[in-house]
Write a protein that holds these residues in place. Structure first.
Motif, short mmCIF file in Angstrom:
data_model
loop_
_atom_site.label_atom_id
_atom_site.label_comp_id
_atom_site.label_asym_id
_atom_site.label_seq_id
_atom_site.Cartn_x
_atom_site.Cartn_y
_atom_site.Cartn_z
N GLU A 151 6.92 -3.26 -6.57
CA GLU A 151 6.17 -4.11 -5.67
C GLU A 151 7.12 -5.18 -5.16
OE1 GLU A 151 2.88 -4.23 -4.77
OE2 GLU A 151 2.21 -2.47 -5.89
N SER A 158 3.92 -3.77 -0.17
CA SER A 158 3.22 -2.96 -1.17
C SER A 158 3.54 -1.50 -0.94
CB SER A 158 1.71 -3.19 -1.07
OG SER A 158 1.38 -4.55 -1.30
N ASP A 218 3.26 2.63 -1.49
CA ASP A 218 2.25 3.63 -1.80
C ASP A 218 2.97 4.91 -2.20
OD1 ASP A 218 0.06 5.27 -2.05
OD2 ASP A 218 -0.49 5.23 0.07
N TYR A 260 -0.76 -11.89 -9.06
CA TYR A 260 0.09 -10.74 -8.72
C TYR A 260 1.53 -11.01 -9.12
CZ TYR A 260 3.20 -8.49 -5.24
OH TYR A 260 4.24 -7.85 -4.60
N GLU A 294 3.93 -9.11 -11.94
CA GLU A 294 5.25 -8.56 -11.66
C GLU A 294 6.28 -9.07 -12.66
OE1 GLU A 294 6.15 -6.15 -9.32
OE2 GLU A 294 3.97 -6.02 -9.37
N TYR A 344 -3.46 -3.95 -11.36
CA TYR A 344 -2.30 -3.92 -10.47
C TYR A 344 -1.39 -2.72 -10.71
CZ TYR A 344 -3.14 -8.58 -8.53
OH TYR A 344 -3.68 -9.66 -7.87
#
Length: 291
Positions: A32, A79, A81, A231, A235, A270
Motif C-alpha cells: 500500500e 491503493s 488491486d 491506515y 502499514e 485492511y
C-alpha cells in the motif's frame, strides 16, 4: 527502522547516478502506498493488476502495462488491486546540470507548473520508453547507466515534441496549495502515529477548523483524517510484522493501539488476514523468492 519514513528521505542511487528502482509486490512493506512526497521525480509502472493513485488530489488508475510521471514535490499515494508495480525515482535536475538549454526547457515539467497529461499505455511511445527504462534498471547489464540516462532524455524529449502536457489550471494551483497544508498533517502523522492523535490535533497542523480540514483532507487523500491515521498505523504494524519478531500485542502498542482486539480487527479489514497469518504469509513469500 521506519521503512515508510526511510523511503521518503532516502538518497536515490548514487551521487553520480541519482536513479533508483523499487519493485513492489504483496511481500513489500510498502505494498500500500501511504501519502508522501519527495523532491525527486518518479515514474510508476504497473506490471500486474491495477493501481489507484491520487496525485495532489487528482485520481489516476493504472492498469497492467500503464505508467505515469510524478514531478518532484507532488503529494501522492495509492491503493493496489492484486498488483505488482515498479517505481523509478530520479533526480533529473542533476542529470540536466551541465545542459543549460535543456534545463530551461525541462524545468516546467519537473517542477509541476506544466502538467504531463494522463497515463501512458504500453503501446504509446512514452509508455514503451518507460518499460524499457524499468527493464534496463532491473537487469543492470554493463553500460546500463548510459542506456537508462539516454532513455530518460528520450522520454522528456517525446513529451515536449508531442506536446503531451498542459499548463497548470487555477483549480490545480488551488489543489497544490491544499496539498502543501496537508503535508504538515502527514508529517505530524508520520512522527507521532504511535501517540494519541485527535481530529483537532490534525486540524491544528493545517491551521483549519476540524470540519473544513476534514473536507480538504478527504479531497486530497480520498480518506477521512482518522481513517487515514489508522491506515498509516496498520502499514507501520505490517512493516514491524515483516521485519521483526515482536509479539502482536507489542506491535499494537508501538503503533498507537491500546486495544489489541480492535487492532486485530482493523488489521484484518485492511490486510484481509489477521496479523499472525500476515506474518506467516510474508515469511513464506520471502522464502520462495530467496530459493
Amino acid at each position: 527502522m521506519n521503512y515508510l519514513e526511510y523511503h521518503e528521505k532516502a538518497v536515490r542511487g548514487t551521487f553520480n547516478f541519482p536513479i533508483q528502482l523499487y519493485y513492489v509486490n504483496r511481500s513489500n512493506p510498502r505494498y500500500e502506498m501511504p501519502f508522501h512526497w519527495h523532491m525527486e521525480c518518479e515514474l510508476v509502472l504497473v506490471r500486474k493488476g491495477s493501481l489507484q493513485l491520487l496525485l495532489d488530489s487528482s485520481p489516476v488508475t493504472l492498469h497492467e502495462g500503464e505508467s505515469v510521471f510524478i514531478p518532484g514535490g507532488v503529494l501522492h499515494g495509492g491503493s493496489p488491486d492484486n498488483s505488482v508495480y515498479e517505481c523509478l525515482v530520479f533526480e533529473m535536475e542533476n542529470i540536466l546540470h551541465d545542459t543549460v538549454i535543456c534545463r530551461e526547457k525541462y524545468m516546467p515539467l519537473l517542477n509541476g507548473s506544466m502538467h504531463i497529461t494522463g497515463c501512458f499505455t504500453p503501446d504509446s511511445e512514452p509508455g514503451r520508453i518507460v518499460i524499457s527504462l524499468m527493464d534496463e534498471m532491473k537487469k543492470e547489464l554493463s553500460g546500463y547507466e548510459f542506456i537508462t540516462t539516454g532513455l530518460l532524455w528520450q522520454f522528456f524529449g517525446i513529451i515536449l515534441q508531442q506536446h503531451l502536457y498542459t499548463e497548470q489550471t487555477e483549480s490545480e494551483r488551488n489543489d497544490t496549495r491544499y496539498s502543501l497544508q496537508m503535508k504538515n498533517v502527514l508529517r505530524r502523522i508520520r512522527i507521532d502515529y504511535a501517540s494519541p492523535l485527535t481530529l483537532e490535533d490534525l486540524a491544528d497542523e493545517a491551521a483549519m477548523s476540524p470540519e473544513y480540514f476534514s473536507r480538504v483532507f478527504h479531497k486530497v487523500t480520498g480518506k477521512a483524517p482518522i481513517n487515514y491515521l489508522n491506515y498509516y498505523r496498520i502499514e507501520c504494524a505490517a512493516e514491524l510484522l515483516r521485519a521483526t519478531q515482536k509479539q502482536v500485542i507489542e506491535i499494537a502498542l508501538l503503533c498507537g493501539f491500546n486495544d489489541v482486539s480492535y487492532f486485530v480487527k482493523l488489521f484484518k479489514r485492511y490486510k484481509d488476514v489477521p496479523p499472525n497469518i500476515f506474518r506467516r504469509q510474508v515469511a513464506e513469500i520471502t522464502a520462495v523468492r530467496q530459493n
